[in-house]
Design an enzyme around this catalytic site. Structure first.
Site, PDB file in Angstrom:
ATOM      1  N   TYR A 143     -16.846 -20.336  -4.884  1.00 52.66           N
ATOM      2  CA  TYR A 143     -17.372 -19.007  -5.207  1.00 52.66           C
ATOM      3  C   TYR A 143     -18.349 -18.504  -4.134  1.00 52.66           C
ATOM      4  CZ  TYR A 143     -15.503 -19.586  -9.965  1.00 52.66           C
ATOM      5  OH  TYR A 143     -14.689 -19.770 -11.045  1.00 52.66           O
ATOM      6  N   LYS A 192     -11.136 -33.274  -8.281  1.00 52.40           N
ATOM      7  CA  LYS A 192      -9.716 -33.259  -7.929  1.00 52.40           C
ATOM      8  C   LYS A 192      -9.595 -34.078  -6.650  1.00 52.40           C
ATOM      9  CE  LYS A 192      -5.496 -31.634  -8.564  1.00 52.40           C
ATOM     10  NZ  LYS A 192      -4.645 -32.101  -9.677  1.00 52.40           N
ATOM     11  N   ASP A 224      -7.357 -31.409 -14.003  1.00 56.18           N
ATOM     12  CA  ASP A 224      -6.216 -31.007 -14.836  1.00 56.18           C
ATOM     13  C   ASP A 224      -6.110 -31.898 -16.070  1.00 56.18           C
ATOM     14  OD1 ASP A 224      -5.831 -32.870 -12.814  1.00 56.18           O
ATOM     15  OD2 ASP A 224      -3.696 -32.514 -12.610  1.00 56.18           O
ATOM     16  N   ASP A 248     -16.772 -23.614 -14.484  1.00 55.41           N
ATOM     17  CA  ASP A 248     -16.608 -22.264 -15.039  1.00 55.41           C
ATOM     18  C   ASP A 248     -15.472 -22.284 -16.067  1.00 55.41           C
ATOM     19  OD1 ASP A 248     -16.758 -19.554 -15.412  1.00 55.41           O
ATOM     20  OD2 ASP A 248     -15.893 -19.011 -13.469  1.00 55.41           O
ATOM     21  N   ASP A 252     -15.797 -22.733 -20.527  1.00 62.60           N
ATOM     22  CA  ASP A 252     -15.212 -21.740 -21.445  1.00 62.60           C
ATOM     23  C   ASP A 252     -14.218 -22.408 -22.395  1.00 62.60           C
ATOM     24  OD1 ASP A 252     -16.680 -19.685 -20.440  1.00 62.60           O
ATOM     25  OD2 ASP A 252     -14.976 -18.391 -19.969  1.00 62.60           O
TER      26      ASP A 252
END
Ligand code: NAD
Length: 359
Positions: A143, A192, A224, A248, A252
């Site tokens: 980001y 990852k 994942d 992020d 959620d």
């Protein structure tokens, strides 16, 4: 006599001031029950600050926050300011305050209250016992990396760069280990590492820091897989630590386990014990001023403040137990009520929780 803790209180817009008002009642009751002392001071922030001071984050508000031990924030924003230019939008104030206060981690608990299990889209038996915290890195990663575009023979090409250095990783990983030590001493580090170099560095740092926390049971989970396991076995997680973009998304996802946005607290932490505490929800302009908003997310944010900034675990437990007792007794605000006609209002919910707090 305990020392006085200074708390900057930023009610903000919409339902912000009303839910913060209920949290202040909880602070007062904590003083009475436990003898802790709080000095609170309110300041303008968000849309109301734009209206009165011409900027979402006035210097005096920032100065107050910097001179405080913690910040309690309601929510900001609303249709009135939606078409303003970026500098005059309430959400710009949020980015500004996080940056100015050096807040590099975002902490979101996702606790499933037994009596609200039916509010989630997942089966109740899957949710049983879910009580986890997602610790998300907030100021690095893709980001914030360099962004660019270039022309190629296949048309425009866009590039986002993901960058992390060891210091950035270590400070948040240590925070996560510290939090795990105050809970059930289990930490899942999500990366990852089979594909990304930043993730390989992340994992190296986690393994190095883990040596300082021999009591914490550490697992490395690929992002994942974590997304799947959160739906399959959410109760098996305690503390999850991860980088910005993964956090992020996963925070959620974890939030949805609980079923209601009105119940979710959060913290943003920097170096040391300083923190900004706020509900996950926004200013809910659709219900603002009606006295029907759910104050539990903000009240639980105070409990989080007690745990993470002040180390007042006894008072935090008292708040969390009181929320549970009030819900178990069947009291609900409209957002979590099955029978809306019997829902209680914001004030009544705050009063019920205050009355249920015990030493
Ligand atoms: P929202 O969270 O404000 O509302 C989403 C839905 O949930 C609405 O139907 C609302 O009534 C309901 N809701 C939210 N909190 C509730 C509570 N405590 N009790 C009962 N119901 C509740 O999200 P939105 O509608 O997307 O955004 C509204 C405004 O809030 C926007 O201006 C947005 O930018 C801002 N916002 C601010 C923050 C923040 O201050 N940190 C976070 C998210 C959104």
């Amino acid at each position: 006599m305990s020392e006085v803790k200074k708390i900057a209180v930023l009610g903000g817009d919409g339902i912000g001031p009303e839910v913060v008002g209920e949290a202040l009642k909880v602070l007062k009751k904590t003083e009475e029950l436990f003898g802790y002392k709080f000095e609170t001071e309110q300041a303008l922030f968000g849309g109301i600050a734009i209206d009165e001071k011409g900027t979402p984050l006035p210097q005096e508000t920032l100065d107050l926050c910097l001179a405080s031990d913690a910040v309690l924030l309601g929510a900001v924003g609303g249709p009135k300011w939606d078409s303003n230019p970026a500098a005059l939008r309430p959400e710009t104030g949020l980015l500004g305050i996080r940056k100015a206060l050096g807040l590099f981690s975002n902490i979101r608990p996702a606790t499933v209250f037994d009596c609200l299990k039916d509010a989630s889209t997942l089966k109740p038996e899957v949710l049983e016992g879910t009580d986890l915290i997602v610790v998300r890195e907030l100021t690095g990663g893709i980001y914030f990396g360099e962004k660019s575009r270039r022309d190629t023979e296949n048309g425009q090409e866009a590039i986002d760069t993901c960058v992390y250095n060891e210091k950035e990783v270590e400070r948040i990983v240590r925070q996560a280990f510290d939090i795990a030590m105050t809970r059930s001493k289990r930490l899942a580090s999500v990366d990852k590492a089979n594909v990304l170099e930043t993730s390989r560095l992340w994992r190296e740092v986690v393994i190095r820091v883990a040596a300082d926390y021999p009591e914490v049971e550490l697992e490395h989970v690929l992002v994942d897989n974590c997304a799947m396991q959160l739906l399959r076995r959410p109760a098996s997680f305690d503390v999850i630590v991860t980088e910005n973009m993964f956090g992020d998304i996963l925070s959620d996802e974890a939030a949805m386990l609980t079923g209601s946005i009105g119940m979710l607290s959060s913290a943003s932490l920097g170096e040391g014990s300083f923190g900004l505490y706020e509900p996950v929800h926004g200013s809910a302009p659709d219900i603002a001023g009606q006295g029907i908003s759910n104050p539990i997310a903000t009240i639980l944010s105070v409990a989080l403040m007690f745990r993470l900034t002040f180390g007042y675990h006894d008072a935090a437990q008292s708040i969390e137990d009181a929320v549970k007792a009030v819900l178990d007794a069947g009291h609900r605000t409209g957002d979590i009520a099955v029978d809306k006609s019997s829902a209680v209002g914001t004030n009544a919910m705050g009063d019920l929780i205050v009355a249920a707090m015990k030493k």
